[in-house]
Enzyme design. Sequence first.
Site, PDB file in Angstrom:
ATOM      1  N   LEU A 173       0.862  -1.273   0.023  1.00 41.35           N
ATOM      2  CA  LEU A 173      -0.028   0.201   0.123  1.00 41.35           C
ATOM      3  C   LEU A 173       1.031   1.483  -0.067  1.00 41.35           C
ATOM      4  CD1 LEU A 173      -3.065   0.613   0.223  1.00 41.35           C
ATOM      5  CD2 LEU A 173      -3.041   0.843   2.611  1.00 41.35           C
ATOM      6  N   ASP A 174       0.926   2.069  -1.046  1.00 42.86           N
ATOM      7  CA  ASP A 174       1.823   3.270  -1.019  1.00 42.86           C
ATOM      8  C   ASP A 174       1.875   4.098   0.161  1.00 42.86           C
ATOM      9  OD1 ASP A 174       2.271   2.711  -3.615  1.00 42.86           O
ATOM     10  OD2 ASP A 174       0.265   3.428  -4.476  1.00 42.86           O
ATOM     11  N   ARG A 175       2.925   4.720   0.170  1.00 40.91           N
ATOM     12  CA  ARG A 175       3.252   5.460   1.410  1.00 40.91           C
ATOM     13  C   ARG A 175       1.973   6.623   1.410  1.00 40.91           C
ATOM     14  NH1 ARG A 175       7.949   9.606   1.956  1.00 40.91           N
ATOM     15  NH2 ARG A 175       7.687  10.209   4.335  1.00 40.91           N
TER      16      ARG A 175
ATOM     17  N   SER B  28      -1.016   6.335   1.083  1.00 45.07           N
ATOM     18  CA  SER B  28      -2.524   5.838   1.105  1.00 45.07           C
ATOM     19  C   SER B  28      -2.458   5.124   2.279  1.00 45.07           C
ATOM     20  CB  SER B  28      -2.462   4.609   0.080  1.00 45.07           C
ATOM     21  OG  SER B  28      -2.598   5.302  -1.463  1.00 45.07           O
TER      22      SER B  28
ATOM     23  N   ARG C  35      -0.208   2.283  -8.360  1.00 51.52           N
ATOM     24  CA  ARG C  35      -0.957   3.420  -8.043  1.00 51.52           C
ATOM     25  C   ARG C  35      -2.294   3.412  -8.926  1.00 51.52           C
ATOM     26  NH1 ARG C  35       1.846   6.773  -4.882  1.00 51.52           N
ATOM     27  NH2 ARG C  35       0.791   8.877  -5.615  1.00 51.52           N
TER      28      ARG C  35
END
Length: 184
Positions: free
Chosen positions: A44-46, A48, A143
């Site tokens: 999970l992206d930073r 998010s 993303r």
Amino acid sequence: MPRLLLFNKPMNVLSQFTDRGSPTKRSTLSDFIDIPGVYPAGRLDRDSEGLLLLTDDGRLQARIADPKFKLPKTYLVQVEGEPDDVAIAALANGVQLKDGLTRPARIERVDDPQLWPRDPPVRFRKTVPDTWLRLTITEGRNRQVRRMTAAVGHPTLRLVRWGINEWSLDGLSPGKWREVDPAR
């Protein structure tokens, strides 16, 4: 018996346990979870927030993370503007991105989900409304949700992964985790 942890990842936390080589200290999973042998199943992206699953079982990790299993991932997405029916239909039917057409998604407009405050807060502009969507995808390109909403003219302001398959964030505060039975 394999272990499975549900973690509510706060914004600005990396989906890994170490941050070697960075000139500045960044928050990682090790700031919240002190259980040896568990690793994220996916990422999970930073920037998010939301549900991150961790396990000590390689087969379970692959089943959760590998796109070939098409596990549904549900996001609460705050977007800039008010998507019209054309934009909603495009998200539902698949959006053309640089790396190809996305799979069809389930999408609906939702009322403000009354989530925890975000740090830093989402910028507020009096002249530009925002809308919350519930978007469920069955793939996990880099993303992807952010690129999908931008492609239909509504950039993402806040992205919270609420669920993966049958697991969800229900009752789980940011920075907290709980162990569940992976067989359920």
